[in-house]
Design a protein around this motif. Structure first.
Motif, PDB file in Angstrom:
ATOM      1  N   THR A  16      -0.955  -6.212  -0.892  1.00 10.08           N
ATOM      2  CA  THR A  16      -0.608  -5.490   0.244  1.00 10.08           C
ATOM      3  C   THR A  16      -0.043  -4.267  -0.100  1.00 10.08           C
ATOM      4  O   THR A  16      -0.097  -3.274   0.351  1.00 10.08           O
ATOM      5  CB  THR A  16       0.648  -6.283   1.043  1.00 10.08           C
ATOM      6  OG1 THR A  16      -0.275  -7.557   1.587  1.00 10.08           O
ATOM      7  CG2 THR A  16       0.953  -5.780   2.215  1.00 10.08           C
ATOM      8  N   TYR A  17       0.898  -4.277  -1.332  1.00  8.23           N
ATOM      9  CA  TYR A  17       1.534  -2.988  -1.563  1.00  8.23           C
ATOM     10  C   TYR A  17       0.493  -2.046  -2.042  1.00  8.23           C
ATOM     11  O   TYR A  17       0.527  -0.907  -1.951  1.00  8.23           O
ATOM     12  CB  TYR A  17       2.607  -3.430  -2.932  1.00  8.23           C
ATOM     13  CG  TYR A  17       3.179  -2.040  -3.178  1.00  8.23           C
ATOM     14  CD1 TYR A  17       4.097  -1.370  -2.456  1.00  8.23           C
ATOM     15  CD2 TYR A  17       2.910  -1.471  -4.532  1.00  8.23           C
ATOM     16  CE1 TYR A  17       4.787  -0.358  -2.869  1.00  8.23           C
ATOM     17  CE2 TYR A  17       3.338   0.052  -4.645  1.00  8.23           C
ATOM     18  CZ  TYR A  17       4.447   0.555  -3.955  1.00  8.23           C
ATOM     19  OH  TYR A  17       5.077   1.556  -4.335  1.00  8.23           O
ATOM     20  N   THR A  18      -0.336  -2.405  -2.947  1.00 14.55           N
ATOM     21  CA  THR A  18      -1.629  -1.683  -3.259  1.00 14.55           C
ATOM     22  C   THR A  18      -2.264  -0.890  -2.092  1.00 14.55           C
ATOM     23  O   THR A  18      -2.616   0.255  -2.359  1.00 14.55           O
ATOM     24  CB  THR A  18      -2.750  -2.621  -4.180  1.00 14.55           C
ATOM     25  OG1 THR A  18      -2.029  -2.908  -5.208  1.00 14.55           O
ATOM     26  CG2 THR A  18      -3.698  -1.668  -4.498  1.00 14.55           C
ATOM     27  N   ILE A  69       6.582  -9.027  -1.023  1.00 21.29           N
ATOM     28  CA  ILE A  69       5.213  -9.064  -0.378  1.00 21.29           C
ATOM     29  C   ILE A  69       4.157  -9.303  -1.573  1.00 21.29           C
ATOM     30  O   ILE A  69       4.432  -9.272  -2.710  1.00 21.29           O
ATOM     31  CB  ILE A  69       4.793  -7.573   0.416  1.00 21.29           C
ATOM     32  CG1 ILE A  69       4.849  -6.571  -0.546  1.00 21.29           C
ATOM     33  CG2 ILE A  69       5.757  -7.493   1.450  1.00 21.29           C
ATOM     34  CD1 ILE A  69       4.563  -5.138  -0.135  1.00 21.29           C
ATOM     35  N   HIS A  70       3.033  -9.466  -1.216  1.00 21.21           N
ATOM     36  CA  HIS A  70       1.962  -9.686  -2.249  1.00 21.21           C
ATOM     37  C   HIS A  70       1.368  -8.481  -2.850  1.00 21.21           C
ATOM     38  O   HIS A  70       1.535  -7.516  -1.865  1.00 21.21           O
ATOM     39  CB  HIS A  70       0.666 -10.416  -1.406  1.00 21.21           C
ATOM     40  CG  HIS A  70      -0.325 -10.900  -2.336  1.00 21.21           C
ATOM     41  ND1 HIS A  70      -1.149 -10.195  -2.969  1.00 21.21           N
ATOM     42  CD2 HIS A  70      -0.354 -12.081  -2.982  1.00 21.21           C
ATOM     43  CE1 HIS A  70      -1.956 -11.082  -3.974  1.00 21.21           C
ATOM     44  NE2 HIS A  70      -1.472 -12.101  -3.942  1.00 21.21           N
ATOM     45  N   ARG A  71       1.290  -8.353  -4.013  1.00 21.08           N
ATOM     46  CA  ARG A  71       0.811  -6.997  -4.627  1.00 21.08           C
ATOM     47  C   ARG A  71      -0.207  -6.459  -3.978  1.00 21.08           C
ATOM     48  O   ARG A  71      -0.470  -5.146  -4.007  1.00 21.08           O
ATOM     49  CB  ARG A  71       0.425  -7.406  -6.150  1.00 21.08           C
ATOM     50  CG  ARG A  71      -0.018  -6.004  -7.112  1.00 21.08           C
ATOM     51  CD  ARG A  71      -0.427  -6.131  -8.189  1.00 21.08           C
ATOM     52  NE  ARG A  71      -1.854  -6.808  -8.040  1.00 21.08           N
ATOM     53  CZ  ARG A  71      -2.851  -6.511  -7.746  1.00 21.08           C
ATOM     54  NH1 ARG A  71      -3.061  -5.046  -7.351  1.00 21.08           N
ATOM     55  NH2 ARG A  71      -4.068  -7.216  -7.400  1.00 21.08           N
ATOM     56  N   GLN A 115       3.122  -2.227  -9.721  1.00 24.41           N
ATOM     57  CA  GLN A 115       3.077  -2.630  -8.407  1.00 24.41           C
ATOM     58  C   GLN A 115       3.469  -3.962  -8.216  1.00 24.41           C
ATOM     59  O   GLN A 115       3.911  -4.327  -7.349  1.00 24.41           O
ATOM     60  CB  GLN A 115       1.363  -2.464  -8.047  1.00 24.41           C
ATOM     61  CG  GLN A 115       0.999  -1.027  -7.709  1.00 24.41           C
ATOM     62  CD  GLN A 115      -0.567  -0.865  -7.562  1.00 24.41           C
ATOM     63  OE1 GLN A 115      -1.320  -2.005  -7.631  1.00 24.41           O
ATOM     64  NE2 GLN A 115      -0.925   0.271  -6.981  1.00 24.41           N
ATOM     65  N   GLN A 116       3.072  -4.772  -9.044  1.00 21.32           N
ATOM     66  CA  GLN A 116       3.697  -6.106  -9.068  1.00 21.32           C
ATOM     67  C   GLN A 116       5.214  -6.254  -8.987  1.00 21.32           C
ATOM     68  O   GLN A 116       5.702  -7.039  -7.796  1.00 21.32           O
ATOM     69  CB  GLN A 116       3.102  -6.876 -10.245  1.00 21.32           C
ATOM     70  CG  GLN A 116       3.591  -8.407 -10.043  1.00 21.32           C
ATOM     71  CD  GLN A 116       2.944  -9.224  -9.180  1.00 21.32           C
ATOM     72  OE1 GLN A 116       1.928  -9.085  -8.796  1.00 21.32           O
ATOM     73  NE2 GLN A 116       3.559 -10.054  -8.428  1.00 21.32           N
ATOM     74  N   TYR A 163      -0.822  -0.237   0.597  1.00 19.11           N
ATOM     75  CA  TYR A 163       0.149   0.965   0.994  1.00 19.11           C
ATOM     76  C   TYR A 163       0.026   2.222   0.375  1.00 19.11           C
ATOM     77  O   TYR A 163      -0.260   3.247   0.859  1.00 19.11           O
ATOM     78  CB  TYR A 163       1.505   0.618   0.823  1.00 19.11           C
ATOM     79  CG  TYR A 163       1.833  -0.532   1.658  1.00 19.11           C
ATOM     80  CD1 TYR A 163       1.661  -1.235   3.034  1.00 19.11           C
ATOM     81  CD2 TYR A 163       3.139  -1.125   1.371  1.00 19.11           C
ATOM     82  CE1 TYR A 163       1.857  -2.041   3.547  1.00 19.11           C
ATOM     83  CE2 TYR A 163       3.703  -2.342   2.012  1.00 19.11           C
ATOM     84  CZ  TYR A 163       3.139  -2.821   3.119  1.00 19.11           C
ATOM     85  OH  TYR A 163       3.628  -3.712   3.808  1.00 19.11           O
ATOM     86  N   ALA A 208       6.111  -4.883  -5.468  1.00 21.29           N
ATOM     87  CA  ALA A 208       5.852  -6.090  -4.331  1.00 21.29           C
ATOM     88  C   ALA A 208       6.721  -7.365  -4.644  1.00 21.29           C
ATOM     89  O   ALA A 208       7.097  -7.748  -3.489  1.00 21.29           O
ATOM     90  CB  ALA A 208       4.507  -6.451  -4.740  1.00 21.29           C
ATOM     91  N   GLU A 209       7.273  -7.627  -5.838  1.00 22.03           N
ATOM     92  CA  GLU A 209       8.215  -8.844  -5.730  1.00 22.03           C
ATOM     93  C   GLU A 209       9.678  -8.451  -5.207  1.00 22.03           C
ATOM     94  O   GLU A 209      10.050  -9.211  -4.470  1.00 22.03           O
ATOM     95  CB  GLU A 209       8.361  -9.050  -7.341  1.00 22.03           C
ATOM     96  CG  GLU A 209       7.042  -9.747  -7.912  1.00 22.03           C
ATOM     97  CD  GLU A 209       7.216 -10.235  -9.220  1.00 22.03           C
ATOM     98  OE1 GLU A 209       8.252  -9.885  -9.857  1.00 22.03           O
ATOM     99  OE2 GLU A 209       6.016 -10.729  -9.768  1.00 22.03           O
TER     100      GLU A 209
END
Length: 78
Positions: free
Chosen positions: A41-43, A37-39, A28-29, A45, A32-33
């Protein structure tokens, strides 16, 4: 114009992007990178807690080499 299916619920979108990420062996990191975006935020999603904005949706599709319609469940062909 061919009729399209309705957009799937946000949870289905989350499952699709999670499966695509895992198929590519990405964290996820890392995703996100790439999306800048911040991890967390992606989590959100992936967990179906937040919907991405238009720009993020397009970026996710481009990252995975799929269409936005595929991500939204409107098309089964990536």
């Amino acid at each position: 114009m061919k009729p399209t299916r309705p957009v799937e619920p946000i949870e289905a979108f989350g499952r699709r992007i999670r499966d695509l990420r895992r198929e590519r062996h990405l964290t996820q990191q890392a995703v996100a990178e790439r999306l800048q975006i911040h991890r967390t935020t992606y989590t959100k999603y992936e967990n179906g807690r937040v919907s991405p904005d238009h720009q993020a949706l397009v970026c996710i599709a481009e990252l995975h080499g799929v269409t936005v319609d595929f991500l939204l469940g409107r098309d089964d062909v990536p």
